[in-house]
Design an enzyme around this catalytic site. Sequence first.
Site, PDB file in Angstrom:
ATOM      1  N   ARG A   1       0.824  -1.199   0.000  1.00 60.49           N
ATOM      2  CA  ARG A   1       0.000   0.000   0.000  1.00 60.49           C
ATOM      3  C   ARG A   1       0.866   1.260   0.000  1.00 60.49           C
ATOM      4  O   ARG A   1       2.019   1.228   0.396  1.00 60.49           O
ATOM      5  CB  ARG A   1      -0.920   0.024   1.228  1.00 60.49           C
ATOM      6  CG  ARG A   1      -2.006  -1.030   1.213  1.00 60.49           C
ATOM      7  CD  ARG A   1      -2.888  -0.941   2.457  1.00 60.49           C
ATOM      8  NE  ARG A   1      -2.155  -1.298   3.671  1.00 60.49           N
ATOM      9  CZ  ARG A   1      -1.689  -0.437   4.557  1.00 60.49           C
ATOM     10  NH1 ARG A   1      -1.858   0.875   4.378  1.00 60.49           N
ATOM     11  NH2 ARG A   1      -1.051  -0.859   5.638  1.00 60.49           N
TER      12      ARG A   1
ATOM     13  N   LYS B   1      -8.904  -2.071   0.525  1.00 67.32           N
ATOM     14  CA  LYS B   1      -8.763  -1.179   1.667  1.00 67.32           C
ATOM     15  C   LYS B   1      -9.540   0.121   1.471  1.00 67.32           C
ATOM     16  O   LYS B   1      -9.903   0.782   2.456  1.00 67.32           O
ATOM     17  CB  LYS B   1      -7.294  -0.891   1.942  1.00 67.32           C
ATOM     18  CG  LYS B   1      -6.539  -2.086   2.520  1.00 67.32           C
ATOM     19  CD  LYS B   1      -7.208  -2.647   3.783  1.00 67.32           C
ATOM     20  CE  LYS B   1      -6.394  -3.762   4.408  1.00 67.32           C
ATOM     21  NZ  LYS B   1      -7.097  -4.411   5.545  1.00 67.32           N
TER      22      LYS B   1
ATOM     23  N   HIS C   1     -10.723  -3.985  12.058  1.00 62.25           N
ATOM     24  CA  HIS C   1      -9.646  -4.609  11.285  1.00 62.25           C
ATOM     25  C   HIS C   1      -9.286  -5.897  12.016  1.00 62.25           C
ATOM     26  O   HIS C   1      -8.374  -5.937  12.832  1.00 62.25           O
ATOM     27  CB  HIS C   1      -8.450  -3.665  11.209  1.00 62.25           C
ATOM     28  CG  HIS C   1      -7.398  -4.111  10.257  1.00 62.25           C
ATOM     29  ND1 HIS C   1      -6.062  -3.799  10.408  1.00 62.25           N
ATOM     30  CD2 HIS C   1      -7.473  -4.850   9.116  1.00 62.25           C
ATOM     31  CE1 HIS C   1      -5.367  -4.314   9.418  1.00 62.25           C
ATOM     32  NE2 HIS C   1      -6.190  -4.956   8.618  1.00 62.25           N
TER      33      HIS C   1
ATOM     34  N   SER D   1      -1.553  -6.183   9.405  1.00 68.56           N
ATOM     35  CA  SER D   1      -1.021  -7.207   8.508  1.00 68.56           C
ATOM     36  C   SER D   1       0.284  -7.758   9.067  1.00 68.56           C
ATOM     37  O   SER D   1       1.140  -7.004   9.532  1.00 68.56           O
ATOM     38  CB  SER D   1      -0.778  -6.619   7.118  1.00 68.56           C
ATOM     39  OG  SER D   1      -1.990  -6.196   6.539  1.00 68.56           O
TER      40      SER D   1
ATOM     41  N   LYS E   1      -3.570 -12.549  11.764  1.00 64.67           N
ATOM     42  CA  LYS E   1      -5.036 -12.584  11.689  1.00 64.67           C
ATOM     43  C   LYS E   1      -5.524 -13.732  10.812  1.00 64.67           C
ATOM     44  O   LYS E   1      -6.411 -14.492  11.214  1.00 64.67           O
ATOM     45  CB  LYS E   1      -5.587 -11.268  11.120  1.00 64.67           C
ATOM     46  CG  LYS E   1      -5.421 -10.064  11.999  1.00 64.67           C
ATOM     47  CD  LYS E   1      -6.284  -8.901  11.545  1.00 64.67           C
ATOM     48  CE  LYS E   1      -6.250  -8.625  10.076  1.00 64.67           C
ATOM     49  NZ  LYS E   1      -4.891  -8.303   9.568  1.00 64.67           N
ATOM     50  N   THR E   2      -4.962 -13.835   9.616  1.00 66.48           N
ATOM     51  CA  THR E   2      -5.411 -14.870   8.684  1.00 66.48           C
ATOM     52  C   THR E   2      -5.017 -16.256   9.174  1.00 66.48           C
ATOM     53  O   THR E   2      -5.836 -17.181   9.218  1.00 66.48           O
ATOM     54  CB  THR E   2      -4.821 -14.617   7.292  1.00 66.48           C
ATOM     55  OG1 THR E   2      -5.273 -13.346   6.814  1.00 66.48           O
ATOM     56  CG2 THR E   2      -5.256 -15.697   6.311  1.00 66.48           C
TER      57      THR E   2
ATOM     58  N   ASP F   1     -10.137 -10.595   7.747  1.00 66.61           N
ATOM     59  CA  ASP F   1      -9.520  -9.264   7.773  1.00 66.61           C
ATOM     60  C   ASP F   1     -10.427  -8.108   8.195  1.00 66.61           C
ATOM     61  O   ASP F   1      -9.965  -7.190   8.859  1.00 66.61           O
ATOM     62  CB  ASP F   1      -8.947  -8.941   6.392  1.00 66.61           C
ATOM     63  CG  ASP F   1      -7.967  -7.787   6.423  1.00 66.61           C
ATOM     64  OD1 ASP F   1      -7.149  -7.717   7.354  1.00 66.61           O
ATOM     65  OD2 ASP F   1      -8.018  -6.942   5.507  1.00 66.61           O
TER      66      ASP F   1
ATOM     67  N   ARG G   1       1.422 -12.430  -1.874  1.00 67.11           N
ATOM     68  CA  ARG G   1       0.098 -12.791  -1.363  1.00 67.11           C
ATOM     69  C   ARG G   1      -0.690 -13.655  -2.341  1.00 67.11           C
ATOM     70  O   ARG G   1      -0.354 -13.745  -3.530  1.00 67.11           O
ATOM     71  CB  ARG G   1      -0.727 -11.531  -1.069  1.00 67.11           C
ATOM     72  CG  ARG G   1      -0.217 -10.724   0.135  1.00 67.11           C
ATOM     73  CD  ARG G   1      -1.065  -9.505   0.368  1.00 67.11           C
ATOM     74  NE  ARG G   1      -0.617  -8.725   1.514  1.00 67.11           N
ATOM     75  CZ  ARG G   1      -1.145  -8.785   2.730  1.00 67.11           C
ATOM     76  NH1 ARG G   1      -2.160  -9.610   2.955  1.00 67.11           N
ATOM     77  NH2 ARG G   1      -0.693  -8.035   3.712  1.00 67.11           N
TER      78      ARG G   1
END
Length: 532
Positions: A60, A200, A219, A239, A243-244, A258, A324
Amino acid sequence: MSEPRVNPNCRLEDQGISGVGNVYYNLIEPALIDAAIARGEGKLGQGGTFLVSTGAHTGRSPKDKFVVRTPSVEDSIWWENNKPMSEEAFDTLYADMLEHMKGKDYFVQDLFGGADPALRLDVRVVTELAWHNLFIRHLLRRPEAAELATFLPEFTIINCPSFKADPARHGCRSETVIALNFDKKLILIGNTAYAGENKKSVFTLLNYILPAKGVMPMHCSANHAIGNPDDSAIFFGLSGTGKTTLSADPSRTLIGDDEHGWSDHGIFNFEGGCYAKTINLSAEAEPEIYATCSKFGTVIENMVFDEDTLELDFNDNSITDNMRCAYPLEQISNASETSLGGMPKNVIMLTCDAYGVLPPIARLTPAQAMYHFLSGFTSKTPGTEVGIVEPTPTFSTCFGAPFMPRRPEVYGKLLQEKINATGATCWLVNTGWTGGAFGTGKRMPIKATRALLTAALDGSLNEVEFRKDPNFGFEVPVSVPGVEDKLLDPRQTWVDADAYDAQAKKLVGMFSDNFAQYADKIDDDVRAAAIG
């Protein structure tokens, strides 16, 4: 390419976008992959995946993100965190982008942001790249054909990677721009092919819209006990904090990885897919996510692969650490069919502590939970943002400052109200370093993290003995089956205990200095939980 049904009263021309070439509405996955290959945007990988490079932008670009400053949002935007753009500059940017688009083909997806029909956002995504359309079709929620026939977008995103902004003319920082106009219900993205900007942008929209409806946007990832949606858990974190990975637990049902909302009815996923980091991904540690990397339609982004066999190299980060894969939720065998859950019984805050000070898990009082939520301490991991090349300690309030258009206290108060109303148990989980800081220590063993989370979610962790942490005041388990006792006391994992104490004192000071900005904006109980 055949054109699926689309609302005849809602074409690009009706939105003032004219003079473009062919426009392809709501193509499904095979057609989008065919188009992307024909246009030379990438290549077909093993199992029908799509292999693509995003070029110069592999993460990003938060410094190039702007909110248009209009009277309607003047008093509600957190301007210290969101760069303003004038209405005049945005209008010029939009006009120049429309001129740039003329004669070029575009792909359109009409999608929902949010699994709760009463709270979802209708979003139209217009992309120059066919594979961006495939990506966002995975990541948002796909309407049925009958819904497309009457679909009217509330917001529109236009993404043109070939368009270069002019800072002097458009009031931005560089040739890359992400500009959000709440009044015109429009987001413009230029000069970046990183697909994460698309998703996002929708998250930012929902983060602004939902609090006014009493809904907490988060988030976080989320799951629930198999067969029991009311036994749900949420996992806050930036990130790279897990989380994933940690929510994709085969013994629980995945709600999402997410972005979620917490309403008076429970929690709901904003998305229809997952965008997982693949660096060092293995079939042994993360079998479900690993398996998606050879399933039809999965977008494989910025990964090194063998040109002959197309075999992926999960350990080669020569392109980026932020490689990713993007795939629809249905590719995960234990994913929820509804993407809905009840009120969370457990609230987990994931932090990646590069200082090696925090324990692997700690139990928080509601006031301590608010303190750590507003603090948002973690480490930005390499690749997730442009310029991040090693773990960088940071305080990202609400575990998602880059996507928060409103002030942090708005989200903090909402979460506090939800926790107080439900009595959820709160935990702080460190997935960062132990035995020393980054460069000296090692990453927290994922096996231990999973064991601790399992005990927290099944309630057994509440039954063990706890000690009070001398630095942060929260409760830390003394002994947990399946986890080495030494690991639960970070000071014991360091070779030099005095060095640990000095590092802990430094971190406590950083927390205190950061939290000073909220001192006059919080309740007394949260203030009392602050480290002083």
